[in-house]
Design a protein around this motif. Structure first.
Motif, PDB file in Angstrom:
ATOM      1  N   ALA A 151      -8.770  -0.685  -0.579  1.00  0.00           N
ATOM      2  CA  ALA A 151      -8.712   0.313   0.488  1.00  0.00           C
ATOM      3  C   ALA A 151      -9.636  -0.001   1.659  1.00  0.00           C
ATOM      4  O   ALA A 151      -9.362   0.390   2.793  1.00  0.00           O
ATOM      5  N   LYS A 211      -4.706   1.386   1.103  1.00  0.00           N
ATOM      6  CA  LYS A 211      -5.130   2.449   0.183  1.00  0.00           C
ATOM      7  C   LYS A 211      -3.952   2.979  -0.626  1.00  0.00           C
ATOM      8  O   LYS A 211      -2.951   3.424  -0.066  1.00  0.00           O
ATOM      9  N   ALA A 212      -4.092   2.937  -1.952  1.00  0.00           N
ATOM     10  CA  ALA A 212      -3.097   3.537  -2.840  1.00  0.00           C
ATOM     11  C   ALA A 212      -3.424   5.018  -3.026  1.00  0.00           C
ATOM     12  O   ALA A 212      -4.589   5.383  -3.179  1.00  0.00           O
ATOM     13  N   VAL A 213      -2.388   5.869  -3.018  1.00  0.00           N
ATOM     14  CA  VAL A 213      -2.625   7.308  -3.154  1.00  0.00           C
ATOM     15  C   VAL A 213      -2.005   7.895  -4.422  1.00  0.00           C
ATOM     16  O   VAL A 213      -2.372   8.984  -4.843  1.00  0.00           O
ATOM     17  N   SER A 214      -1.073   7.168  -5.040  1.00  0.00           N
ATOM     18  CA  SER A 214      -0.501   7.665  -6.294  1.00  0.00           C
ATOM     19  C   SER A 214       0.165   6.526  -7.046  1.00  0.00           C
ATOM     20  O   SER A 214       0.550   5.512  -6.466  1.00  0.00           O
ATOM     21  N   ARG A 271       2.401   4.265  -4.456  1.00  0.00           N
ATOM     22  CA  ARG A 271       2.607   4.765  -3.099  1.00  0.00           C
ATOM     23  C   ARG A 271       1.336   4.560  -2.299  1.00  0.00           C
ATOM     24  O   ARG A 271       0.236   4.901  -2.752  1.00  0.00           O
ATOM     25  N   LEU A 272       1.481   4.003  -1.102  1.00  0.00           N
ATOM     26  CA  LEU A 272       0.348   3.742  -0.233  1.00  0.00           C
ATOM     27  C   LEU A 272       0.122   4.897   0.732  1.00  0.00           C
ATOM     28  O   LEU A 272       1.018   5.726   0.960  1.00  0.00           O
ATOM     29  N   GLN A 273      -1.051   4.938   1.307  1.00  0.00           N
ATOM     30  CA  GLN A 273      -1.380   5.986   2.277  1.00  0.00           C
ATOM     31  C   GLN A 273      -0.436   5.937   3.473  1.00  0.00           C
ATOM     32  O   GLN A 273      -0.147   6.959   4.101  1.00  0.00           O
ATOM     33  N   SER A 274       0.066   4.750   3.774  1.00  0.00           N
ATOM     34  CA  SER A 274       1.000   4.574   4.896  1.00  0.00           C
ATOM     35  C   SER A 274       2.372   5.179   4.603  1.00  0.00           C
ATOM     36  O   SER A 274       3.202   5.277   5.503  1.00  0.00           O
ATOM     37  N   ALA A 285     -11.821   8.589  -8.635  1.00  0.00           N
ATOM     38  CA  ALA A 285     -10.647   8.167  -7.870  1.00  0.00           C
ATOM     39  C   ALA A 285      -9.475   7.858  -8.801  1.00  0.00           C
ATOM     40  O   ALA A 285      -8.322   8.135  -8.472  1.00  0.00           O
ATOM     41  N   GLN A 327      -7.623  11.003  -9.813  1.00  0.00           N
ATOM     42  CA  GLN A 327      -6.722  11.477  -8.765  1.00  0.00           C
ATOM     43  C   GLN A 327      -5.450  10.640  -8.696  1.00  0.00           C
ATOM     44  O   GLN A 327      -4.342  11.172  -8.579  1.00  0.00           O
ATOM     45  N   LEU A 328      -5.599   9.319  -8.782  1.00  0.00           N
ATOM     46  CA  LEU A 328      -4.441   8.436  -8.705  1.00  0.00           C
ATOM     47  C   LEU A 328      -3.467   8.669  -9.856  1.00  0.00           C
ATOM     48  O   LEU A 328      -2.250   8.618  -9.679  1.00  0.00           O
TER      49      LEU A 328
END
Length: 476
Positions: A73, A262-265, A277-280, A298, A301-302
């Protein structure tokens, strides 16, 4: 959708060469990336997090010729092991010491190319208004002999240190990390150490390592660190602590590390292959699995709770302040760690980094590193600087200390996972088939623990892959 691809930066041509030539240049990070309109690729494995654990996992996958993408990230690899260059000084983000006897590190790292510089094997303790030396008798015999009569513990305490050394050296690492556990403070009292040496030596020294002045950390970790200290040296790499993750990153294939990504999930539901899934908003798919190599909060959350309940333990935090001085404005030239054994004040430990590794500053300058335990959130940076200068003026010559110039303050909210009992230092990295975790919170809260956990996560993934292939062969 856009694809993020990694190409060789013109400002840093050594990125893909041997570890010896690798030098990370934060200013050129953004030049590592270009974009195209192609769909995002599907890769064998996705590793989320470019700290030691993620890099170790990636290196293990690479050694087995498994293609992967490592997503980081931030603008550089390293996680908590980062070094900034400020006015010609190397500033590690927080108090960092590398112990050469870490067993996993010995297998994975090239110590020669790190150009490690040793600390003095012992410490100088500020106690009762003056300094007293404690030293390793096997490396500094005469210094140790002179210290027998100093007030840092009794003669019995010093003999107990020797017997503790023998005790840990006769055990394997596996035995130590799975032994019955108690808080370190309880172990020390059980072994017979006096309150005097616990307060003047063990609290500032091991409290500084664990960021835990109460010494509530598990006795397993105390024994492991004590053994490593007996077998190895405390060191700093010539190019800063970030040289360690940079060496690991330099071994990986071109295009395998994506910075500022950054990975968000992480999603396994209803899909044959895990997706990230990326932040983008973009989505990456993997054929074999995902390794989550980020800090425990973190990771929770992921993974949206897949990793199970998280113990409610206070995090370990620290503040590190750096000062600069002329080389003739520091009291010693020795590469020694200074400890606060007085039980008063806010400074836990300090040292002159350029005495350990001269490369940490310009030739005519000295770099002073001061560590506090805790975040001190109610106090501003300026207030902390004032308190530290005032306190160290009672340690050293006041006129000298007041000539030091404050360079930077780092507040590290998550310096280390809390490893108070009960602990499990051999946690299974496998969440389910295709999903794995790694990080020092799964093993020991050390550089070595992070490296071990990365390898174990990769091994678990490879084991699942082998089992699946065998099952498919049987069905065929």
């Amino acid at each position: 959708m856009t694809i993020i691809t990694l190409s060789l930066p013109c400002t840093n041509p050594s990125f893909l060469s041997s570890p010896k030539r690798f030098k990370f240049n934060p200013q050129s990070c953004t030049q590592l990336f270009s974009t195209s309109s192609s769909p995002l690729p599907k890769t064998k494995v996705i590793v989320i997090g470019g700290g030691l654990a993620g890099l170790a996992a990636a290196n293990h996958l690479n050694s087995h010729n498994i293609p992967f993408l490592l997503l980081e990230a931030s603008d550089a690899v390293g996680g908590r092991l980062r070094t900034d260059i400020v006015d010609g000084f190397l500033l590690d983000r927080g108090f960092q010491i590398f112990i050469t006897a870490y067993p996993e590190a010995q297998k994975l790292l090239n110590y020669q190319s790190l150009n490690l510089h040793k600390f003095y094997s012992g410490a100088r303790i500020f106690y009762d208004g003056q300094f007293h030396t404690v030293a390793d008798p096997l490396r500094h015999f005469w210094d140790s002999a002179k210290s027998l009569t100093n007030p840092i513990g009794s003669l019995v305490d010093k003999l107990l240190i020797g017997s503790t050394r023998i005790r840990v050296l006769t055990k394997s690492d596996e035995e130590i990390l799975s032994a019955e556990e108690v808080p370190t403070i309880d172990l020390l009292k059980k072994l017979g150490f006096s309150d005097s040496i616990i307060g003047s030596f063990f609290r500032p020294f091991f409290g500084g390592i664990f960021f835990d002045p109460e010494l509530e950390t598990t006795s397993r970790l105390f024994d492991f660190i004590f053994k490593c200290l007996a077998l190895g040296n405390n060191t700093l790499p010539a190019n800063g602590i970030s040289a360690i993750p940079e060496q690991l990153a330099a071994r990986l294939p071109s295009g395998s590390i994506l910075l500022n990504t950054k990975a968000v999930s992480v999603d396994l539901d209803g899909s044959e292959s895990p997706r990230v899934r990326l932040q983008s908003g973009e989505v990456l798919s993997s054929e074999l699995g995902v390794i989550v190599a980020v800090e425990e909060p973190a990771a929770v959350q992921l993974l949206a709770g897949r990793s199970g309940p998280v113990p409610k333990k206070p995090v370990r935090s620290t503040v590190c302040l750096y000062f600069t001085a002329n080389r003739d404005q520091i009291p010693v030239g020795d590469p020694v760690l200074f400890l606060n054994g007085s039980g008063k004040g806010i400074v836990n430990n300090m040292f002159f980094a350029t005495n350990v590794a001269p490369s940490y500053g310009p030739p005519d300058k000295a770099l002073v590193s001061v560590s506090l335990i805790g975040l001190y959130e109610s106090e501003s940076d300026d207030e902390l600087v004032g308190k530290v200068v005032q306190e160290l003026s009672s340690w050293f010559e006041e006129k000298m200390v007041k000539e030091w110039k404050h360079l930077r303050t780092y507040r590290v909210g998550f310096a280390q996972p809390n490893q108070c009992p009960p602990t499990d230092l051999n946690k299974n990295p496998r969440i389910e088939s295709g999903l794995y975790v790694c990080g020092d919170y799964l093993t020991s809260a050390t550089f070595d623990g992070a490296l071990v956990s990365g390898r174990r996560a990769a091994q678990s993934l490879l084991k699942d892959r082998a089992s699946l292939r065998l099952k498919n062969l049987v069905l065929f």
